[in-house]
Write an enzyme that holds these catalytic residues in place. Structure first.
Site, PDB file in Angstrom:
ATOM      1  CG  ASP A  41      -9.899  -2.826   1.679  1.00 46.68           C
ATOM      2  OD1 ASP A  41      -9.135  -2.603   0.722  1.00 46.68           O
ATOM      3  OD2 ASP A  41      -9.878  -3.884   2.335  1.00 46.68           O
ATOM      4  CB  SER A  50      -1.389   1.719   5.011  1.00 46.23           C
ATOM      5  OG  SER A  50      -0.887   0.720   4.139  1.00 46.23           O
ATOM      6  CG  ASN A  85      -1.582   0.892   1.084  1.00 52.49           C
ATOM      7  OD1 ASN A  85      -2.380   1.692   1.560  1.00 52.49           O
ATOM      8  ND2 ASN A  85      -1.857  -0.412   1.043  1.00 52.49           N
ATOM      9  CD1 TRP A  86       5.179   3.455   1.835  1.00 52.60           C
ATOM     10  CD2 TRP A  86       5.325   4.333  -0.216  1.00 52.60           C
ATOM     11  NE1 TRP A  86       5.018   4.824   1.949  1.00 52.60           N
ATOM     12  CE2 TRP A  86       5.114   5.382   0.699  1.00 52.60           C
ATOM     13  CE3 TRP A  86       5.449   4.648  -1.578  1.00 52.60           C
ATOM     14  CZ2 TRP A  86       5.016   6.715   0.318  1.00 52.60           C
ATOM     15  CZ3 TRP A  86       5.356   5.983  -1.962  1.00 52.60           C
ATOM     16  CH2 TRP A  86       5.142   6.995  -1.029  1.00 52.60           C
TER      17      TRP A  86
HETATM   18  C1  IPE Z   1      -6.115  -0.605   4.255  1.00 46.87           C
HETATM   19  O1  IPE Z   1      -6.383  -1.324   3.120  1.00 46.87           O
HETATM   20  C2  IPE Z   1      -5.347   0.640   3.899  1.00 46.87           C
HETATM   21  C3  IPE Z   1      -6.130   1.718   3.302  1.00 46.87           C
HETATM   22  C4  IPE Z   1      -7.414   1.711   3.158  1.00 46.87           C
HETATM   23  C5  IPE Z   1      -5.364   2.840   2.867  1.00 46.87           C
HETATM   24  P1  IPE Z   1      -5.402  -2.441   2.576  1.00 46.87           P
HETATM   25  O2  IPE Z   1      -6.048  -3.010   1.379  1.00 46.87           O
HETATM   26  O3  IPE Z   1      -4.031  -1.894   2.390  1.00 46.87           O
HETATM   27  O4  IPE Z   1      -5.363  -3.461   3.795  1.00 46.87           O
HETATM   28  P2  IPE Z   1      -5.124  -5.023   3.809  1.00 46.87           P
HETATM   29  O5  IPE Z   1      -3.853  -5.274   3.065  1.00 46.87           O
HETATM   30  O6  IPE Z   1      -6.292  -5.639   3.145  1.00 46.87           O
HETATM   31  O7  IPE Z   1      -5.036  -5.371   5.263  1.00 46.87           O
HETATM   32  C1  IPE Z   2      -8.348   0.481  -1.074  1.00 48.48           C
HETATM   33  O1  IPE Z   2      -8.608  -0.430  -2.070  1.00 48.48           O
HETATM   34  C2  IPE Z   2      -7.485   1.621  -1.544  1.00 48.48           C
HETATM   35  C3  IPE Z   2      -6.159   1.680  -0.941  1.00 48.48           C
HETATM   36  C4  IPE Z   2      -5.674   0.831  -0.072  1.00 48.48           C
HETATM   37  C5  IPE Z   2      -5.313   2.760  -1.353  1.00 48.48           C
HETATM   38  P1  IPE Z   2      -7.592  -1.602  -2.421  1.00 48.48           P
HETATM   39  O2  IPE Z   2      -6.645  -1.113  -3.484  1.00 48.48           O
HETATM   40  O3  IPE Z   2      -6.945  -2.120  -1.205  1.00 48.48           O
HETATM   41  O4  IPE Z   2      -8.573  -2.675  -3.035  1.00 48.48           O
HETATM   42  P2  IPE Z   2      -8.605  -4.238  -2.777  1.00 48.48           P
HETATM   43  O5  IPE Z   2      -8.598  -4.446  -1.303  1.00 48.48           O
HETATM   44  O6  IPE Z   2      -7.379  -4.791  -3.429  1.00 48.48           O
HETATM   45  O7  IPE Z   2      -9.863  -4.702  -3.424  1.00 48.48           O
HETATM   46 MG    MG Z   3      -7.431  -3.590   0.122  1.00 47.17          MG
END
Ligand code: IPE
Ligand code: IPE
Ligand code: MG
Length: 261
Positions: free
Chosen positions: A37, A82, A85-86
């Site tokens: 993350d 996840s 994430n969509w």
């Molecule tokens: C968790 O990160 C999902 C992945 C690392 C793929 P997110 O950035 O999606 O999670 P939240 O929204 O902070 O809980």
């Molecule tokens: C994790 O980084 C990557 C994925 C969830 C695919 P993020 O894109 O969630 O980065 P932040 O949490 O917005 O900094």
């Molecule tokens: Mg994130």
């Protein structure tokens, strides 16, 4: 895999070398799971678009995959995308998929060279045919490897996984009296794999975000403020050393420090 294997990929005299020398190879976590993350925040700090954070995060994936395999970790699971994430902008999602495709193309040889078996966990059938093809090629080509198992969690959701397992249990006609935790686990994506011993989350968030909900029941959780694109072998080693200081009790008392292999 051993101290010599990890020392061969870290700089002599470096902090990594000093950390690697402190690792107890008799008590390694068998399964390490990582919530990668902080890519967006890494990019924002540099006034770059979010996707640049994802691009930079690929190097961290390389480091952790190689470092874990060299250390002798049995299973590494990386949370890459996840089911939630969509919700992100379409352009960000398509860049993530593109980066995944590129990673697989470029790294397949590294996986083969390190005897790593690659597997996807999650609803792969909802990914584009092109990505599915790429993933299948990597799974097939590495299927006979006997070293570390590298699971990539893609279009993964812990609750979705549990619901899917229940649906299949019902359609297989499993009778209630024949169902126990072991049997239930056989219906999850991770069937046959040990549960994570160590769960790492980067970027400081104290939540599990729908990751391996069933499997992390007794995982040791280690959270670092380091953002994923800055995560290196040094951070992995720090996580493992912290894990080795934990006292896992599994609800009991006076267990010896950390159960390893
Ligand atoms: C968790 O990160 C999902 C992945 C690392 C793929 P997110 O950035 O999606 O999670 P939240 O929204 O902070 O809980
Ligand atoms: C994790 O980084 C990557 C994925 C969830 C695919 P993020 O894109 O969630 O980065 P932040 O949490 O917005 O900094
Ligand atoms: Mg994130």
């Amino acid at each position: 895999m051993s101290l010599q294997d990890i020392l061969s990929v870290v700089e002599a005299g470096s902090e990594e070398e000093a950390l690697a020398r402190q690792v107890n190879f008799e008590r390694l976590p068998v399964h390490v799971a990582v919530i990668m993350d902080g890519n967006g925040r890494w990019a924002a700090q540099r006034h770059l678009p979010r996707v640049e954070g994802h691009r930079a995060g690929i190097e961290s994936v390389r480091e952790v995959v190689e470092g874990s395999a060299r250390l002798g970790i049995g299973v590494l699971t990386l949370y890459a995308f996840s089911v939630e994430n969509w919700k992100r902008p379409a352009a960000e999602v398509s860049t993530l998929m593109l980066l995944l495709k590129r990673y697989l193309r470029l790294e397949l040889n590294t996986l083969l060279r390190n005897n790593i078996r690659f597997r996807v966990i999650g609803r792969a059938d909802e990914l584009s045919p092109e990505i599915r093809r790429e993933l299948s090629v990597a799974e097939e080509k590495t299927s006979s490897n006997s070293g570390m198992l590298f699971n990539i969690a893609l279009n993964y959701g812990g609750r979705a996984e549990i619901v899917e397992a229940v649906r299949r249990l019902i359609s297989d006609g499993v009778r209630p009296e024949n169902l126990d935790e072991q049997r239930f686990g056989d219906y999850l994506y991770t069937a046959g794999q040990p549960d994570p011993d160590l769960l790492i989350r980067t970027s400081g968030e104290m939540r599990v975000s729908n990751f391996l909900l069933w499997q992390i029941a007794y995982a040791e959780i280690w959270v670092t403020d380091t953002l994923w694109p800055d995560f290196r072998k040094r951070d992995l080693l720090e996580a493992i050393l912290a894990y080795q200081k934990r006292n896992r009790r599994y609800g009991g008392i006076n267990q010896p420090a950390v159960a390893g292999r």
